[in-house]
Design a protein around this motif. Structure first.
Motif, PDB file in Angstrom:
ATOM      1  N   ILE A   1      -6.053  13.830   2.485  1.00 56.23           N
ATOM      2  CA  ILE A   1      -4.603  13.647   2.403  1.00 56.23           C
ATOM      3  C   ILE A   1      -3.957  14.395   3.562  1.00 56.23           C
ATOM      4  O   ILE A   1      -4.276  15.562   3.814  1.00 56.23           O
ATOM      5  CB  ILE A   1      -4.057  14.171   1.067  1.00 56.23           C
ATOM      6  CG1 ILE A   1      -4.825  13.533  -0.112  1.00 56.23           C
ATOM      7  CG2 ILE A   1      -2.568  13.874   0.933  1.00 56.23           C
ATOM      8  CD1 ILE A   1      -4.488  14.129  -1.462  1.00 56.23           C
ATOM      9  N   SER A   2      -3.069  13.715   4.267  1.00 49.83           N
ATOM     10  CA  SER A   2      -2.396  14.319   5.426  1.00 49.83           C
ATOM     11  C   SER A   2      -0.885  14.256   5.242  1.00 49.83           C
ATOM     12  O   SER A   2      -0.353  13.318   4.650  1.00 49.83           O
ATOM     13  CB  SER A   2      -2.771  13.564   6.710  1.00 49.83           C
ATOM     14  OG  SER A   2      -4.168  13.580   6.908  1.00 49.83           O
ATOM     15  N   TYR A   3      -0.208  15.284   5.768  1.00 49.07           N
ATOM     16  CA  TYR A   3       1.251  15.289   5.795  1.00 49.07           C
ATOM     17  C   TYR A   3       1.699  15.571   7.222  1.00 49.07           C
ATOM     18  O   TYR A   3       1.370  16.626   7.787  1.00 49.07           O
ATOM     19  CB  TYR A   3       1.826  16.337   4.848  1.00 49.07           C
ATOM     20  CG  TYR A   3       3.340  16.416   4.900  1.00 49.07           C
ATOM     21  CD1 TYR A   3       4.122  15.321   4.556  1.00 49.07           C
ATOM     22  CD2 TYR A   3       3.981  17.589   5.308  1.00 49.07           C
ATOM     23  CE1 TYR A   3       5.512  15.381   4.614  1.00 49.07           C
ATOM     24  CE2 TYR A   3       5.370  17.660   5.365  1.00 49.07           C
ATOM     25  CZ  TYR A   3       6.128  16.554   5.015  1.00 49.07           C
ATOM     26  OH  TYR A   3       7.502  16.598   5.084  1.00 49.07           O
TER      27      TYR A   3
ATOM     28  N   THR B   1       0.808  -1.222   0.000  1.00 48.39           N
ATOM     29  CA  THR B   1       0.000   0.000   0.000  1.00 48.39           C
ATOM     30  C   THR B   1       0.841   1.273   0.000  1.00 48.39           C
ATOM     31  O   THR B   1       0.292   2.370   0.077  1.00 48.39           O
ATOM     32  CB  THR B   1      -0.935   0.011   1.226  1.00 48.39           C
ATOM     33  OG1 THR B   1      -0.144  -0.150   2.411  1.00 48.39           O
ATOM     34  CG2 THR B   1      -1.957  -1.103   1.142  1.00 48.39           C
ATOM     35  N   CYS B   2       2.170   1.160  -0.065  1.00 56.25           N
ATOM     36  CA  CYS B   2       3.032   2.343  -0.128  1.00 56.25           C
ATOM     37  C   CYS B   2       3.047   2.899  -1.556  1.00 56.25           C
ATOM     38  O   CYS B   2       3.077   2.149  -2.527  1.00 56.25           O
ATOM     39  CB  CYS B   2       4.451   2.008   0.311  1.00 56.25           C
ATOM     40  SG  CYS B   2       4.652   1.987   2.100  1.00 56.25           S
ATOM     41  N   LEU B   3       3.022   4.218  -1.661  1.00 55.52           N
ATOM     42  CA  LEU B   3       3.063   4.896  -2.950  1.00 55.52           C
ATOM     43  C   LEU B   3       4.329   5.745  -3.011  1.00 55.52           C
ATOM     44  O   LEU B   3       4.626   6.496  -2.083  1.00 55.52           O
ATOM     45  CB  LEU B   3       1.834   5.804  -3.124  1.00 55.52           C
ATOM     46  CG  LEU B   3       0.453   5.157  -2.945  1.00 55.52           C
ATOM     47  CD1 LEU B   3      -0.623   6.226  -2.969  1.00 55.52           C
ATOM     48  CD2 LEU B   3       0.195   4.135  -4.037  1.00 55.52           C
ATOM     49  N   TYR B   4       5.065   5.638  -4.118  1.00 55.22           N
ATOM     50  CA  TYR B   4       6.256   6.443  -4.329  1.00 55.22           C
ATOM     51  C   TYR B   4       6.068   7.245  -5.619  1.00 55.22           C
ATOM     52  O   TYR B   4       5.690   6.695  -6.652  1.00 55.22           O
ATOM     53  CB  TYR B   4       7.497   5.575  -4.479  1.00 55.22           C
ATOM     54  CG  TYR B   4       7.909   4.795  -3.260  1.00 55.22           C
ATOM     55  CD1 TYR B   4       8.876   5.296  -2.388  1.00 55.22           C
ATOM     56  CD2 TYR B   4       7.353   3.553  -2.983  1.00 55.22           C
ATOM     57  CE1 TYR B   4       9.273   4.570  -1.269  1.00 55.22           C
ATOM     58  CE2 TYR B   4       7.745   2.825  -1.867  1.00 55.22           C
ATOM     59  CZ  TYR B   4       8.706   3.342  -1.010  1.00 55.22           C
ATOM     60  OH  TYR B   4       9.088   2.620   0.091  1.00 55.22           O
ATOM     61  N   TYR B   5       6.353   8.538  -5.564  1.00 53.67           N
ATOM     62  CA  TYR B   5       6.312   9.396  -6.745  1.00 53.67           C
ATOM     63  C   TYR B   5       7.636  10.140  -6.844  1.00 53.67           C
ATOM     64  O   TYR B   5       8.136  10.701  -5.855  1.00 53.67           O
ATOM     65  CB  TYR B   5       5.158  10.393  -6.662  1.00 53.67           C
ATOM     66  CG  TYR B   5       3.826   9.812  -7.093  1.00 53.67           C
ATOM     67  CD1 TYR B   5       3.271  10.117  -8.334  1.00 53.67           C
ATOM     68  CD2 TYR B   5       3.130   8.943  -6.275  1.00 53.67           C
ATOM     69  CE1 TYR B   5       2.054   9.583  -8.740  1.00 53.67           C
ATOM     70  CE2 TYR B   5       1.911   8.383  -6.669  1.00 53.67           C
ATOM     71  CZ  TYR B   5       1.387   8.717  -7.903  1.00 53.67           C
ATOM     72  OH  TYR B   5       0.189   8.176  -8.306  1.00 53.67           O
TER      73      TYR B   5
ATOM     74  N   GLN C   1       1.326   6.528   2.259  1.00 51.39           N
ATOM     75  CA  GLN C   1       0.677   5.281   2.670  1.00 51.39           C
ATOM     76  C   GLN C   1      -0.819   5.408   2.399  1.00 51.39           C
ATOM     77  O   GLN C   1      -1.460   6.343   2.874  1.00 51.39           O
ATOM     78  CB  GLN C   1       0.911   5.024   4.163  1.00 51.39           C
ATOM     79  CG  GLN C   1       0.175   3.828   4.731  1.00 51.39           C
ATOM     80  CD  GLN C   1       0.804   2.514   4.319  1.00 51.39           C
ATOM     81  OE1 GLN C   1       2.015   2.390   4.287  1.00 51.39           O
ATOM     82  NE2 GLN C   1      -0.008   1.533   4.000  1.00 51.39           N
ATOM     83  N   GLU C   2      -1.360   4.466   1.626  1.00 49.25           N
ATOM     84  CA  GLU C   2      -2.793   4.471   1.335  1.00 49.25           C
ATOM     85  C   GLU C   2      -3.505   3.600   2.365  1.00 49.25           C
ATOM     86  O   GLU C   2      -3.153   2.439   2.570  1.00 49.25           O
ATOM     87  CB  GLU C   2      -3.021   3.928  -0.076  1.00 49.25           C
ATOM     88  CG  GLU C   2      -4.383   4.269  -0.649  1.00 49.25           C
ATOM     89  CD  GLU C   2      -4.440   4.041  -2.144  1.00 49.25           C
ATOM     90  OE1 GLU C   2      -5.352   4.605  -2.768  1.00 49.25           O
ATOM     91  OE2 GLU C   2      -3.588   3.313  -2.690  1.00 49.25           O
ATOM     92  N   ASN C   3      -4.504   4.158   3.028  1.00 49.74           N
ATOM     93  CA  ASN C   3      -5.214   3.462   4.102  1.00 49.74           C
ATOM     94  C   ASN C   3      -6.497   2.808   3.604  1.00 49.74           C
ATOM     95  O   ASN C   3      -6.991   3.124   2.511  1.00 49.74           O
ATOM     96  CB  ASN C   3      -5.530   4.441   5.235  1.00 49.74           C
ATOM     97  CG  ASN C   3      -4.287   5.122   5.771  1.00 49.74           C
ATOM     98  OD1 ASN C   3      -3.276   4.465   6.007  1.00 49.74           O
ATOM     99  ND2 ASN C   3      -4.342   6.434   5.935  1.00 49.74           N
ATOM    100  N   LEU C   4      -7.052   1.910   4.409  1.00 50.05           N
ATOM    101  CA  LEU C   4      -8.245   1.167   4.010  1.00 50.05           C
ATOM    102  C   LEU C   4      -9.460   2.064   3.818  1.00 50.05           C
ATOM    103  O   LEU C   4     -10.364   1.743   3.053  1.00 50.05           O
ATOM    104  CB  LEU C   4      -8.563   0.087   5.063  1.00 50.05           C
ATOM    105  CG  LEU C   4      -7.549  -1.074   5.151  1.00 50.05           C
ATOM    106  CD1 LEU C   4      -7.922  -2.005   6.296  1.00 50.05           C
ATOM    107  CD2 LEU C   4      -7.485  -1.849   3.843  1.00 50.05           C
ATOM    108  N   ASP C   5      -9.508   3.196   4.520  1.00 44.11           N
ATOM    109  CA  ASP C   5     -10.647   4.108   4.384  1.00 44.11           C
ATOM    110  C   ASP C   5     -10.438   5.108   3.243  1.00 44.11           C
ATOM    111  O   ASP C   5     -11.149   6.107   3.142  1.00 44.11           O
ATOM    112  CB  ASP C   5     -10.910   4.852   5.697  1.00 44.11           C
ATOM    113  CG  ASP C   5      -9.732   5.727   6.116  1.00 44.11           C
ATOM    114  OD1 ASP C   5      -8.687   5.702   5.417  1.00 44.11           O
ATOM    115  OD2 ASP C   5      -9.836   6.432   7.139  1.00 44.11           O
TER     116      ASP C   5
END
Length: 384
Positions: free
Chosen positions: A351-353, A289-293, A308-312
């Motif tokens: 989206i949170s940072y 579920t990790c995303l890299y750009y 990180q993409e979460n289930l919700d």
């Protein structure tokens, strides 16, 4: 006539190289060998029985034969062979498999579904290995199997993929190893013949009628016309420096000198490492579920983010790194493409940072502080 001792030395050298290159066998391992009774699994067992006597290779061996309920064949010579090697022989009943395969057979050709059989075989081996206390299972796949699998995946699955020499299944806590990965099939045929190993007849009705058999014939014809292709294909599978496909350039190109790329493999970690000036290897790439750009300007890596993409469907951006000379306009382009890709798949998105570095980039792109976290909500799909 082939000399079996010379052949054995050659095959053991190939097995030892595979072990060294991929870390297949460790001191103290308990290895369960899948034994079909065919030439490949018999050769593997025979070679491993010798390899365990090598210095620093103190591992134990057992052989498991899965009885899927196929028409009976005389397996007695194979059992005797295993016992003569001083190896434990484990018969394992799973006779319900044949009935399931027949129920799912092709109504026109009456051929059994190989894909279902393969998945069930692995699942049953996992279950047996766990129950019997093994954490490592050895399969007898060789180099020609790997090449055939690659071509089958390309022709029928639109994927450039083959199996790996070593694969750890996290859920099952089982490691699959393929010690014969550097061995060619014709070497095994000659070795089995020279050693007079007791091959058991294949009682599967699909024998010699599968897509794999057709691909085997296709490749054999190709090797007749282009003899060098046989060794070139083998070298290709580990020729990292010459690996180049469309997806290496696949991404968003909002301006002529700017590229934003979604990273799918560990290879991109080498570019990411240049941005953060960290020591990174391909193994640092986290699948799932990790995303890299990655942002490149004039082919130079200048920024990246990890999320990180979460289930919700919410997303937590964990890192945003940029080189000191990067421009704010360029780095916000990275965020823009990242958000658009997310919105095309699902909205709304929060989206949170929560990182400490480069908060100015997020604030410049509409993120709002919520205590220690910067947040933004995407409520409709953003156009590319």
């Amino acid at each position: 006539m082939d000399n079996s001792n010379q052949l054995r030395k050659r095959l053991l050298a190939a097995l030892r190289k595979a072990d060294y290159d991929y870390g297949l066998i460790n001191d103290g391992d308990k290895i369960l060998v899948g034994l079909s009774g065919g030439k490949d699994s018999l050769a593997l067992l025979d070679l491993l029985s010798v390899y365990r006597k090598f210095p620093g290779k103190n591992f134990s061996l057992s052989a498991i034969h899965l009885d899927f309920g196929f028409p009976a064949v005389d397996f007695t010579p194979v059992e005797r062979f295993v016992h003569d090697l001083g190896i434990e022989y484990i018969p394992y009943e799973a006779k319900e498999v044949y009935g399931i395969l027949k129920d799912n057979s092709n109504p026109k050709t009456h051929l059994l579904p190989c894909s279902i059989c393969s998945r069930m075989r692995k699942a049953i081996v996992n279950k047996a290995a766990n129950r019997l206390g093994f954490s490592k299972v050895a399969f007898a796949h060789h180099m020609d199997d790997a090449i055939e699998t690659l071509f089958l995946n390309m022709a029928y699955g639109s994927r450039i993929a083959t199996f790996e020499p070593k694969m750890f299944l996290e859920n099952a806590k089982i490691e699959f190893i393929r010690p014969l990965i550097y061995v060619r099939e014709n070497q095994i045929v000659r070795y089995v013949r020279a050693r007079n190993l007791p091959i058991a007849k294949n009682s599967c009705g699909n024998d010699k009628k599968t897509q794999r058999e057709s691909m085997k014939k296709f490749l054999a014809a190709l090797y007749e016309k282009i003899p060098d292709a046989e060794s070139n294909f083998a070298n290709m599978l580990s020729n990292y420096d010459s690996f180049q496909l469309f997806f290496d350039r696949y991404g968003a190109h909002p301006r002529s000198n700017i590229e934003v790329k979604r990273c799918y493999t560990g290879r991109d970690m080498l570019d990411i490492a240049k941005v953060g000036k960290r020591t990174m290897t391909e193994d640092d790439f986290e699948k799932g579920t990790c995303l890299y750009y990655l942002l490149r300007k004039e082919d130079k890596p200048i920024a990246y983010l990890k999320a990180q993409e979460n289930l919700d469907f919410s997303v937590d951006i964990q890192y945003l790194e940029r080189i000191p000379e990067s421009q704010m306009e360029d780095v916000t382009t990275l965020l823009d493409i990242f958000e658009k890709n997310l919105s095309m798949r699902h909205v709304p998105r929060e989206i949170s940072y929560c990182g400490k570095k480069n908060k100015d980039v997020f604030l410049a792109f509409g993120y709002v502080s919520d205590g220690t976290v910067l947040k933004k909500k995407v409520t409709k799909a953003l156009k590319m």
